[in-house]
Design a protein around this motif. Structure first.
Motif, short mmCIF file in Angstrom:
data_model
loop_
_atom_site.label_atom_id
_atom_site.label_comp_id
_atom_site.label_asym_id
_atom_site.label_seq_id
_atom_site.Cartn_x
_atom_site.Cartn_y
_atom_site.Cartn_z
N ASN A 139 0.85 -1.18 0.00
CA ASN A 139 0.00 0.00 0.00
C ASN A 139 0.89 1.24 0.00
N ILE A 140 0.67 2.12 -0.95
CA ILE A 140 1.45 3.36 -1.05
C ILE A 140 0.50 4.54 -1.03
N ASN A 141 0.81 5.54 -0.21
CA ASN A 141 0.03 6.77 -0.17
C ASN A 141 0.97 7.97 -0.16
N PHE A 142 0.52 9.03 -0.81
CA PHE A 142 1.27 10.28 -0.77
C PHE A 142 1.06 10.95 0.59
N ASN A 143 2.15 11.40 1.20
CA ASN A 143 2.05 12.15 2.46
C ASN A 143 2.13 13.66 2.24
N ASN A 144 2.54 14.05 1.07
CA ASN A 144 2.74 15.49 0.82
C ASN A 144 2.03 15.95 -0.45
N PHE A 145 0.87 15.32 -0.75
CA PHE A 145 0.13 15.77 -1.93
C PHE A 145 -0.58 17.07 -1.56
N ARG A 146 0.06 18.16 -1.92
CA ARG A 146 -0.40 19.49 -1.50
C ARG A 146 -0.71 20.34 -2.73
N VAL A 147 -1.81 21.07 -2.68
CA VAL A 147 -2.11 22.05 -3.71
C VAL A 147 -2.41 23.38 -3.02
N SER A 148 -2.12 24.46 -3.71
CA SER A 148 -2.37 25.79 -3.17
C SER A 148 -3.35 26.53 -4.08
N VAL A 149 -4.28 27.24 -3.46
CA VAL A 149 -5.27 28.02 -4.21
C VAL A 149 -5.19 29.46 -3.72
N LEU A 150 -4.91 30.37 -4.62
CA LEU A 150 -4.68 31.77 -4.26
C LEU A 150 -5.56 32.69 -5.09
N GLY A 151 -5.62 33.95 -4.69
CA GLY A 151 -6.35 34.95 -5.46
C GLY A 151 -7.77 35.14 -4.99
N GLU A 152 -8.68 35.33 -5.94
CA GLU A 152 -10.07 35.66 -5.64
C GLU A 152 -10.89 34.42 -5.29
N VAL A 153 -10.58 33.84 -4.12
CA VAL A 153 -11.36 32.74 -3.56
C VAL A 153 -11.70 33.09 -2.13
N ALA A 154 -12.68 32.38 -1.57
CA ALA A 154 -13.15 32.73 -0.22
C ALA A 154 -12.10 32.45 0.84
N ARG A 155 -11.39 31.31 0.71
CA ARG A 155 -10.41 30.93 1.72
C ARG A 155 -9.10 30.49 1.06
N PRO A 156 -8.28 31.41 0.60
CA PRO A 156 -7.02 31.01 -0.04
C PRO A 156 -6.11 30.29 0.94
N GLY A 157 -5.32 29.37 0.41
CA GLY A 157 -4.39 28.64 1.27
C GLY A 157 -3.86 27.39 0.59
N SER A 158 -3.09 26.60 1.35
CA SER A 158 -2.54 25.33 0.88
C SER A 158 -3.31 24.19 1.54
N PHE A 159 -3.52 23.11 0.80
CA PHE A 159 -4.33 22.00 1.29
C PHE A 159 -3.58 20.69 1.05
N VAL A 160 -3.40 19.91 2.12
CA VAL A 160 -2.80 18.58 2.01
C VAL A 160 -3.93 17.58 1.84
N LEU A 161 -3.84 16.77 0.79
CA LEU A 161 -4.96 15.90 0.42
C LEU A 161 -4.65 14.44 0.70
N PRO A 162 -5.66 13.66 1.05
CA PRO A 162 -5.46 12.23 1.33
C PRO A 162 -5.41 11.38 0.07
N THR A 163 -5.69 11.97 -1.08
CA THR A 163 -5.70 11.23 -2.34
C THR A 163 -5.08 12.08 -3.43
N GLU A 164 -4.53 11.40 -4.43
CA GLU A 164 -3.92 12.14 -5.54
C GLU A 164 -4.91 12.43 -6.66
N ARG A 165 -6.15 11.97 -6.50
CA ARG A 165 -7.15 12.24 -7.53
C ARG A 165 -7.97 13.45 -7.11
N VAL A 166 -7.60 14.61 -7.61
CA VAL A 166 -8.30 15.84 -7.27
C VAL A 166 -8.32 16.73 -8.49
N THR A 167 -9.46 17.37 -8.73
CA THR A 167 -9.61 18.24 -9.90
C THR A 167 -9.46 19.69 -9.48
N VAL A 168 -9.31 20.56 -10.47
CA VAL A 168 -9.19 21.98 -10.18
C VAL A 168 -10.48 22.50 -9.56
#
Length: 260
Positions: A139-168
């Motif tokens: 079993n292999i899992n990413f521990n640092n699958f992180r994406v950052s969302v900036l600019g004109e959004v309600a809560r800008p920041g970086s997010f560590v995800l439990p899965t690598e399947r994530v869309t924009v």
């Protein structure tokens, strides 16, 4: 007094007009994935994130007989009689992919997995482990699958995800979605692969974005939503609002004195 009231009314109407103009928008600029003739054929398997140098992975080996996996799970197999499930998960063995794309594993030594998907890496490690364990599981899992969302959004920041399947769109959802002032037709995606950064533009108002190779995110992607023209103009106006109001008030006072 009648003249003052007239100028006060003009000032109020002018302010309302500015607010109405700055808040104007259209459905075309606001609605995601507007219906068109696009044929949707995006397949996730074509765009699965690949393991990269400096990724941190949790790798756990399993088998019918847990004892034979102990040399391959030196941390997770520690006595844990009083440990909570959360603590036990935290103690599972983690490995950092080095700059050459290798992980150093107990018994197996260095194994090259950079450029592989998580599923491909699991299969490769299973083949290596079959020399030591009968029908091993990995079993292999990413521990640092992180994406950052900036600019004109309600809560800008970086997010560590439990899965690598994530869309924009999912990433924007985690950030509370775009504000009404965000430009949906020109969302910027910054991606780094093999140390090289690239910039890509996504039009989220069109269904064709679902076919984009950048619709699914990779680890460390940065999504930036730029402000629309109205927001930029408002920021310019906002910085001078107090000055404008002060000047307007002064002019009304001067006119009042001169017309007495």
């Amino acid at each position: 007094m009648r003249l003052i009231s007239r100028y006060g009314l003009i000032l109020a109407l002018f302010t309302i007009a500015i607010l109405m103009f700055s808040s104007c928008g259209s459905r075309k600029n606001m609605v995601y994935l507007q219906a068109d003739s696009t044929q949707l054929n995006n397949i996730y398997e074509r765009n699965i994130p690949k393991i990269q140098p400096n990724d941190i992975l949790t790798i756990v080996v399993t088998a019918a007989d847990p004892k034979v996996t102990m040399p391959f799970n030196p941390i997770s197999m520690m006595p844990n009689g009083n440990l909570t499930q959360q603590t036990d998960l935290a103690l599972r063995p983690t490995y950092t992919v080095d700059n050459n794309g290798d992980v150093l594993l107990p018994i197996l030594g260095k194994v090259h997995i950079a450029g592989l998907t998580r599923t491909e890496a699991i299969e490769k490690l299973r083949e290596e482990l079959e020399r030591y364990i009968k029908e091993p599981g990995v079993n292999i899992n990413f521990n640092n699958f992180r994406v950052s969302v900036l600019g004109e959004v309600a809560r800008p920041g970086s997010f560590v995800l439990p899965t690598e399947r994530v869309t924009v769109l999912e990433a924007l959802g985690m950030a509370g979605d775009m504000t009404i002032r965000g430009v949906r037709e020109n969302v910027m995606l910054i991606r780094e692969v093999d140390g090289k950064k690239s910039v890509h533009r996504l039009d989220l108002t069109k269904q064709d974005v679902l076919n984009s190779p950048y619709y699914y995110l990779s680890q460390n992607d940065v999504v930036y939503v730029e402000p629309n023209k109205a927001q930029i103009n408002n920021s310019k106006l906002g910085s001078n609002t107090n000055v404008i109001i002060s000047i307007a008030g002064l002019l009304i006072t001067v006119i009042s004195v001169l017309t007495r």
